[in-house]
Motif scaffolding. Structure first.
Motif, PDB file in Angstrom:
ATOM      1  N   THR A 292       6.339 108.229  88.745  1.00  0.00           N
ATOM      2  CA  THR A 292       5.660 108.530  90.011  1.00  0.00           C
ATOM      3  C   THR A 292       5.863 109.987  90.394  1.00  0.00           C
ATOM      4  N   ALA A 293       7.095 110.469  90.321  1.00  0.00           N
ATOM      5  CA  ALA A 293       7.388 111.866  90.664  1.00  0.00           C
ATOM      6  C   ALA A 293       6.637 112.823  89.746  1.00  0.00           C
ATOM      7  N   ASN A 294       6.639 112.546  88.457  1.00  0.00           N
ATOM      8  CA  ASN A 294       5.948 113.420  87.501  1.00  0.00           C
ATOM      9  C   ASN A 294       4.441 113.432  87.738  1.00  0.00           C
ATOM     10  N   TYR A 295       3.879 112.294  88.097  1.00  0.00           N
ATOM     11  CA  TYR A 295       2.446 112.236  88.404  1.00  0.00           C
ATOM     12  C   TYR A 295       2.137 113.105  89.625  1.00  0.00           C
ATOM     13  N   ILE A 296       2.948 112.969  90.663  1.00  0.00           N
ATOM     14  CA  ILE A 296       2.745 113.767  91.883  1.00  0.00           C
ATOM     15  C   ILE A 296       2.848 115.255  91.549  1.00  0.00           C
ATOM     16  N   ILE A 297       3.854 115.636  90.786  1.00  0.00           N
ATOM     17  CA  ILE A 297       4.039 117.038  90.403  1.00  0.00           C
ATOM     18  C   ILE A 297       2.817 117.557  89.665  1.00  0.00           C
ATOM     19  N   SER A 298       2.300 116.766  88.733  1.00  0.00           N
ATOM     20  CA  SER A 298       1.156 117.221  87.933  1.00  0.00           C
ATOM     21  C   SER A 298      -0.086 117.470  88.794  1.00  0.00           C
ATOM     22  N   VAL A 299      -0.234 116.716  89.869  1.00  0.00           N
ATOM     23  CA  VAL A 299      -1.414 116.867  90.728  1.00  0.00           C
ATOM     24  C   VAL A 299      -1.248 117.998  91.741  1.00  0.00           C
ATOM     25  N   ILE A 300      -0.043 118.177  92.291  1.00  0.00           N
ATOM     26  CA  ILE A 300       0.121 119.126  93.406  1.00  0.00           C
ATOM     27  C   ILE A 300       0.725 120.474  93.029  1.00  0.00           C
ATOM     28  N   LYS A 301       1.100 120.670  91.770  1.00  0.00           N
ATOM     29  CA  LYS A 301       1.867 121.877  91.401  1.00  0.00           C
ATOM     30  C   LYS A 301       1.205 123.182  91.831  1.00  0.00           C
TER      31      LYS A 301
END
Length: 190
Positions: free
Chosen positions: A142-151
């Motif tokens: 979940t954290a990695n998905y969020i990072i990939s979208v908002i970076k």
């Protein structure tokens, strides 16, 4: 009794044992029905889900979203209201966004299921996103998905520090926790 237990178990957190204890307590103490009715009526009349952060509102006010003393540019991403309540009682002064769980492809829980798009809509170039998802496989996904979208859409992305808990002993710490504790060490003196 079994039918009542089955209905109670539809509520998250109520197991067979807890449900049975609860029902027997009500049977043995009929005066507690009034107390239970008061609690349920209070919940029904004064509490609802916050449409912005997914915490709850009491009397139409969210303690996070409707508090102008909180830093609106610091958003802590959590997975449950219980975690947010714990944060509320800490010295954290930002706002929150509560996901409704974590991505788990084995259980068909996708980003859409946990309302992650509502988080993305709240983020801008001035926002720091503090990821506080669980330190589990699904929490990391979940954290990695969020990072990939908002970076590229926010000022900063941070993650809760990981390491040895207060009162913990090195004898009982697994290797990964020890490595994280060393990597996330604090400078005491330069």
């Amino acid at each position: 009794m079994d039918d009542l237990l089955d209905k109670l178990k539809e509520i998250d957190g109520i197991t067979n044992k807890i449900g049975e204890k609860f029902l027997i307590n009500l049977i043995e103490n009929l005066d507690k029905f009034n107390l239970l009715n008061e609690i349920l009526q209070e919940l029904k009349e004064n509490y609802k889900n916050c449409e912005i952060c997914n915490f709850y509102k009491m009397n139409n006010t969210c303690v996070f979203c409707d508090n102008n003393k909180r830093d609106q540019n610091l958003v802590c991403v959590l997975t449950s209201k219980r975690e947010a309540r714990k944060l509320l009682n800490s010295e954290y002064r930002g706002i929150v966004h509560i996901l409704r769980g974590e991505i788990n492809l084995n259980k068909n829980i996708s980003p859409d299921t946990i309302q992650i798009d509502k988080l993305f809509a709240r983020i801008n170039k001035d926002t720091e996103v503090l990821l506080a998802t669980n330190l589990t496989f699904n929490g990391e996904v979940t954290a990695n998905y969020i990072i990939s979208v908002i970076k590229d859409k926010c000022k900063k992305i941070t993650r809760l520090a990981r390491g040895i808990p207060f009162g913990g002993s090195l004898d009982y710490i697994d290797e990964e926790t020890l490595i994280n504790a060393i990597e996330n060490r604090k400078i005491i003196k330069k």
